[in-house]
Motif scaffolding. Structure first.
Motif, PDB file in Angstrom:
ATOM      1  N   ILE A 117      -5.047   5.409   3.433  1.00 28.18           N
ATOM      2  CA  ILE A 117      -5.539   6.074   2.220  1.00 28.18           C
ATOM      3  C   ILE A 117      -5.770   7.553   2.493  1.00 28.18           C
ATOM      4  O   ILE A 117      -5.419   8.423   1.689  1.00 28.18           O
ATOM      5  CB  ILE A 117      -6.838   5.389   1.723  1.00 28.18           C
ATOM      6  N   MET A 176      -5.867   1.400  -4.377  1.00 25.40           N
ATOM      7  CA  MET A 176      -6.066   1.220  -2.929  1.00 25.40           C
ATOM      8  C   MET A 176      -7.185   0.210  -2.648  1.00 25.40           C
ATOM      9  O   MET A 176      -7.058  -0.666  -1.779  1.00 25.40           O
ATOM     10  CB  MET A 176      -6.442   2.556  -2.268  1.00 25.40           C
ATOM     11  N   SER A 187      -2.538   9.290   2.647  1.00 20.77           N
ATOM     12  CA  SER A 187      -1.980   9.434   1.297  1.00 20.77           C
ATOM     13  C   SER A 187      -2.627  10.603   0.556  1.00 20.77           C
ATOM     14  O   SER A 187      -1.944  11.346  -0.164  1.00 20.77           O
ATOM     15  CB  SER A 187      -2.180   8.139   0.503  1.00 20.77           C
ATOM     16  N   ILE A 241       1.288   4.198  -2.999  1.00 22.32           N
ATOM     17  CA  ILE A 241       1.087   5.630  -2.724  1.00 22.32           C
ATOM     18  C   ILE A 241       2.306   6.430  -3.157  1.00 22.32           C
ATOM     19  O   ILE A 241       2.198   7.477  -3.827  1.00 22.32           O
ATOM     20  CB  ILE A 241       0.798   5.854  -1.226  1.00 22.32           C
ATOM     21  N   LEU A 267       0.834  -1.217   0.000  1.00 17.75           N
ATOM     22  CA  LEU A 267       0.000   0.000   0.000  1.00 17.75           C
ATOM     23  C   LEU A 267       0.865   1.262   0.000  1.00 17.75           C
ATOM     24  O   LEU A 267       0.642   2.185  -0.798  1.00 17.75           O
ATOM     25  CB  LEU A 267      -0.908  -0.025   1.229  1.00 17.75           C
TER      26      LEU A 267
END
Length: 578
Positions: free
Chosen positions: A287, A243, A290, A170, A166
């Motif tokens: 998320i 994501m 990010s 990003i 993840l």
């Protein structure tokens, strides 16, 4: 970023409240999956309806508390961000007001507008998200990991694989998109510049039938901005699907291995459901972080542009005057140029060279010369729109660089070559020269400026509203209102920068005659193209290529100055000269 922190200091109490409410909101959200796990394992599995109602009620209460905290956090975050934006815009505006023309030309008018509006809004938007998300997301991520570990340590090993993937996704997407943000702001500047030129020059554009050309210029700039914006948005838009793919694959892995753990009797169903929710919270927090980190680089571009303005020091600095007391002089309005030379920034040749003359109260000094001879440049040096390169200008025996700027300019009534009026009534525009001017003073100034004749014919008289830029009145009317604005001030020095060019000869003559009575104790300097405007002056200075080629009266210069004689010959017949 640190420089912007000073604008947040006044709202530190609101920031503390945001952090507190976000913390409580995060705790409530972290507590809910555990309660749900209890309902399933102790209530649903055992068929204990009262227990389900009891824990369900607690869940509603916790959720309501979390919602209330979220509302309060949003309110204080919005309050802080809005106040921050207001303060930064005010600081930018007041700072730019102190700029000389050099700094304004250097940064560009369109860019200054963009920086004061669009760039501040970008930073303001990031701040509100920063306060809400960047506090909440770490709490949710750390809290989620801790709570997931309490449910099942072995199942938590999945995060060792999913979280680096993840984070890597990003980083890759941000690296591609961030450099484009700076390009977007530059292209917004260019688009604003074209729009501004279009609006200001609309009459010229129409007069030369260049509407299609301007439309092409706008379309090209607009398309260029759109192309870059689409490119960066496509890059950033790919983040969410990536994501969600990682999130869903993680959920599948958790369910798969969780089912094995349940089958082996090492985990309860409710614990697995709680674990899935904690995993979701961890993923979504990353998320959210990010998204903020993607917004921060764009905000950093805007911050750099804002700081560039704030770090730009005005080249013209106000003189010092202890205790801010106004200095008193025996002579009022006496001006002396001593070997003054002036270069425009970046120019190859000087605009003015070795200019020396003096002008005193009760005298009219006129400046005449061909186009580009330096007439306006000379007159702009007196109120310090620019500073001299060499030599000095003295007012009342004191170098103008030693005056506080407000005191120097209080002594001056300036009428620019291009009349500038502001939206408001005619009376408001005249009072721009003196805010506390009485109605009688306003009327007298208008009468002297020969403006009363057209103001009286207007339906609302002095209350007639002037549109922005004075587009609803003629050029001659604008000039006369501008002259009245300077007259109502009753200054020690009058500077008229070709301020009679839009007037007919009859009005010009009447105005100059009326001015003699009003300016009898003041120093008057007139820049003009017409010989008829300057021929009655006490002193006429003839400029040619930035140098003085003649000083004297009209009759003296006709005999001694060939440049002046050429100017006169171009405007009068031989009989009129004689």
């Amino acid at each position: 970023m640190r420089k912007m922190a000073v604008f947040i200091k006044p709202y530190k109490f609101s920031v503390i409240l945001v952090i507190l409410f976000v913390f409580l909101q995060s705790l409530s959200e972290l507590f809910l999956p555990t309660l749900m796990s209890d309902i399933i394992d102790k209530g649903v599995v055992n068929g204990d309806i009262p227990y389900i109602w009891k824990i369900g009620g607690v869940m509603v209460l916790v959720a309501a508390l979390g919602m209330a905290c979220a509302i309060f956090a949003s309110y204080h975050a919005s309050k802080t961000a809005a106040g921050f934006g207001r303060d930064v815009r005010e600081k930018l505006f007041t700072h730019v007001e102190n700029f000389s023309q050099k700094e304004i030309d250097q940064l560009g008018t369109a860019s200054l507008i963009t920086r004061t509006t669009n760039d501040v809004t970008q930073v303001q938007n990031v701040l509100i998200n920063f306060l809400r998300i960047l506090v909440r997301a770490p709490l949710m991520a750390i809290g989620g990991i801790i709570m997931a570990l309490t449910q099942d340590v072995k199942l938590s090993l999945i995060f060792l694989f999913t979280l680096p993937i993840l984070a890597g996704t990003i980083f890759f997407i941000a690296r591609k998109g961030i450099p484009l943000f700076k390009e977007i702001q530059k292209k917004i500047d260019r688009l604003n510049k074209i729009v501004r030129e279009k609006l200001i020059g609309v009459r010229v554009i129409r007069a030369f039938n260049k509407e299609e050309r301007e439309e092409r210029r706008f379309d090209e700039a607009n398309a260029d901005l759109t192309k870059t914006t689409l490119k960066v948005n496509i890059i950033m838009a790919s983040m969410m699907p990536a994501m969600m793919l990682i999130l869903n694959l993680s959920t599948v892995a958790i369910v798969w291995f969780g089912a094995v753990r349940i089958d082996q009797g090492n985990m309860a169903v409710g614990d697995l459901m709680a674990f899935i929710q904690y995993a979701m919270q961890i993923m979504f927090s990353l998320i959210m972080v990010s998204m903020v980190f993607i917004m921060i680089p764009r905000a950093q571009v805007s911050i750099d542009r804002i700081n560039e303005v704030l770090d730009t020091k005005p080249s013209i600095k106000s003189g010092n005057n202890k205790n801010n007391k106004k200095t008193e002089f025996n002579e009022k309005g006496y001006i002396e140029f001593q070997n003054v030379s002036f270069h425009y920034p970046g120019a190859e040749k000087p605009a003015l060279s070795n200019i020396s003359f003096s002008a005193g109260p009760g005298e009219v000094t006129a400046i005449i010369g061909g186009t580009g001879s330096g007439k306006s440049s000379l007159i702009h040096l007196i109120p310090r729109f620019y500073d001299v390169t060499d030599g000095s200008i003295k007012v009342d025996g004191k170098d103008i660089r030693e005056f506080p700027l407000d005191q120097l300019r209080e002594k001056i009534g300036f009428v620019p070559q291009k009349s500038v009026l502001f939206s408001g009534s005619i009376a408001d525009n005249i009072r721009y020269g003196k805010e506390d001017a009485t109605d009688e003073e306003v009327k007298r100034a208008a009468e002297t400026a020969q403006a009363l004749e057209f103001i009286d014919h207007m339906k609302n008289g002095f209350d007639t509203v002037i549109s922005q830029g004075g587009t609803n009145i003629s050029g001659g009317q604008k000039q006369r209102i501008s002259i009245a604005r300077a007259l109502v001030r009753k200054p020690e020095i009058y500077l008229f920068d070709d301020s009679f060019s839009a007037l007919d000869f009859k009005t010009d003559a009447r105005l100059r005659e009326a001015l003699k009575m009003e300016t009898v104790n003041s120093t008057v300097i007139i820049v003009a193209q017409r010989v008829s405007t300057v021929m009655d002056a006490d002193r006429i200075i003839v400029l040619n290529e930035g140098k003085i080629v003649g000083i004297g009266t009209h009759k003296q210069l006709l005999k001694s100055c060939s440049v002046y004689k050429e100017i006169v010959s171009s405007q009068f017949s031989k009989e009129e000269i004689a």
